[in-house]
Design an enzyme around this catalytic site. Structure first.
Site, PDB file in Angstrom:
ATOM      1  CG  ASN A   1      10.116 -42.659 -71.752  1.00  0.00           C
ATOM      2  OD1 ASN A   1       9.421 -42.423 -72.009  1.00  0.00           O
ATOM      3  ND2 ASN A   1      12.050 -42.737 -72.558  1.00  0.00           N
TER       4      ASN A   1
ATOM      5  CE  LYS B   1      15.838 -31.954 -71.796  1.00  0.00           C
ATOM      6  NZ  LYS B   1      14.638 -32.024 -71.367  1.00  0.00           N
TER       7      LYS B   1
ATOM      8  CG  PHE C   1       8.114 -30.799 -73.541  1.00  0.00           C
ATOM      9  CD1 PHE C   1       6.877 -30.630 -73.212  1.00  0.00           C
ATOM     10  CD2 PHE C   1       7.743 -30.123 -75.134  1.00  0.00           C
ATOM     11  CE1 PHE C   1       5.749 -30.269 -73.544  1.00  0.00           C
ATOM     12  CE2 PHE C   1       7.346 -29.580 -75.525  1.00  0.00           C
ATOM     13  CZ  PHE C   1       5.802 -29.830 -74.365  1.00  0.00           C
TER      14      PHE C   1
END
Length: 399
Positions: A209, A336, A322
């Site tokens: 990524n 999350k 994060f």
């Protein structure tokens, strides 16, 4: 700002006129502003201008001693709560990086123990020169604050990165530095993950990524300044580890999980800033795959969820995650947070300008189990790291 003693160093460049606006605004806000100019800076704006705006004598010559009871450059060095160099030319950055003191400003900087903020301003190619970038990196590693220049049309006719930050931006950064209050974590151990992971397809290709690791490295640096023992588990990046931080380098998600679980028992605080690849190829070829067909199908499988595994084992440790999102940012981040047992989650919309991957700034919102805790506007990743560490410190104190 009222009563704060700020020394503004002005070096020779077309952005010197912006320094006049900066000094004027700081004085209006109640700061005690002293100005040091290089000889080159006086070619653009006269010392009288800065004397009028600051209501203090301007220092230019190292040997122009007006007060026999003090040594001028030592007195200014001791006087400052903060030094601001704006504009900061490539020349002054080189002097600071290499410890040169051959005129009033560079000599005073060698003598000060105050924090230093530099606002570089120069031609785009000068700014991109590897030597200049190395000097900036050296200064950052020594704790000097850097406010990156903006992009646009430059006075030399080129277009690109090199314009000195606007006075308003510099003032905001000054307020942040003077107001920064990092906790004392000399008795704590902090575990930070950063950067991307790479999942190989064959000896040549891999899935990854766009994470640069800058946010995680900034967090590790800020945590180190609290006095904590900091361990940084990092995927592949081009960044140097912050001074005093122990880095463990990994490549794949499986390797990062193993390293995290090995370090977890000794950690008090875990900050998961890494962008771990969610999927990996089911089959990894030991030879380079050749181009044959027009299309190719690759079966993928889930990589281990490191944050979830840490959440199951965290006990009384403080866990921060994060969430890099492109839509439904709050909803996805809070889900999350809940599912992985985090204490805080830092969420950002990576489609927003100035946020997310491969940039020096970030924009974020922080949530806990009850909802929104803080919303941070665009700022440097270094400053956001300081805010996050300060926020974690507050939460630990509340415990």
């Amino acid at each position: 700002m009222r009563g704060k003693r700020i020394v503004v160093g002005v070096t020779g460049g077309i952005a010197t006129f912006k320094a006049a606006a900066l000094v004027s605004r700081l004085s209006q806000m109640g700061a005690d502003v002293r100005v040091i100019m290089t000889e080159s800076a006086t070619r653009f704006v006269t010392p009288l201008t800065f004397q009028t705006l600051s209501r203090n004598r301007v220092a230019v010559d190292t040997f122009d001693e007006q007060d026999p009871s003090v040594v001028a450059h030592i007195d200014l060095a001791d006087h400052a709560d903060l030094f601001v160099i704006a504009p900061a030319t490539a020349n002054i950055l080189a002097k600071m990086a290499h410890g040169l003191g051959d005129e009033m400003l560079s000599t005073t900087l060698l003598a000060t123990r105050a924090p230093i903020l530099v606002a570089p301003a120069m031609n785009v190619h000068m700014y991109q020169n590897p030597v200049v970038q190395k000097n900036l990196q050296t200064l950052k590693e020594r704790g000097v604050y850097v406010i990156a220049p903006g992009e646009g049309m430059l006075a030399c006719g080129y277009e690109g990165k090199g314009r000195m930050a606007e006075p308003e931006e510099i003032i905001a950064r000054i307020e942040e530095i003077l107001g920064a209050s990092l906790p004392d974590w000399r008795d704590k151990r902090v575990l930070v993950t950063a950067g991307p992971t790479r999942e190989p397809l064959d000896p040549v290709r891999f899935f990854t990524n766009r994470s640069s690791g800058k946010m995680g490295y900034a967090i590790a640096e800020a945590a180190s300044r609290t006095g904590a023992e900091v361990v940084l588990i990092s995927g592949p990046t081009s960044l140097a580890p912050p001074p005093g931080v122990r880095r463990i380098s990994v490549v794949r998600a499986e390797e990062m999980l193993k390293a995290v679980l090995e370090e977890l028992p000794r950690a008090d605080i875990i900050i998961k800033a890494a962008a771990v690849a969610d999927y990996r190829p089911v089959t990894v070829s030991d030879r380079k795959m050749k181009k044959r067909d027009e299309t190719i199908e690759i079966r993928m499988e889930r990589t281990p969820d490191i944050a979830l595994e840490v959440g199951k084992r965290k006990g009384n440790r403080f866990l921060v995650g994060f969430a890099a999102e492109t839509d439904h940012v709050e909803e996805n981040a809070r889900e999350k947070l809940r599912r992985k047992g985090m204490d805080l989650i830092v969420a950002n919309d990576v489609t927003a300008e100035g946020a997310g991957f491969e940039v020096d700034t970030n924009i974020a919102a922080v949530y806990d189990q009850k909802g929104l805790v803080a919303r941070w506007p665009r700022m440097s990743k270094e400053r956001m790291a300081e805010r996050l560490i300060a926020l974690i410190g507050e939460r630990l104190n509340d415990r």
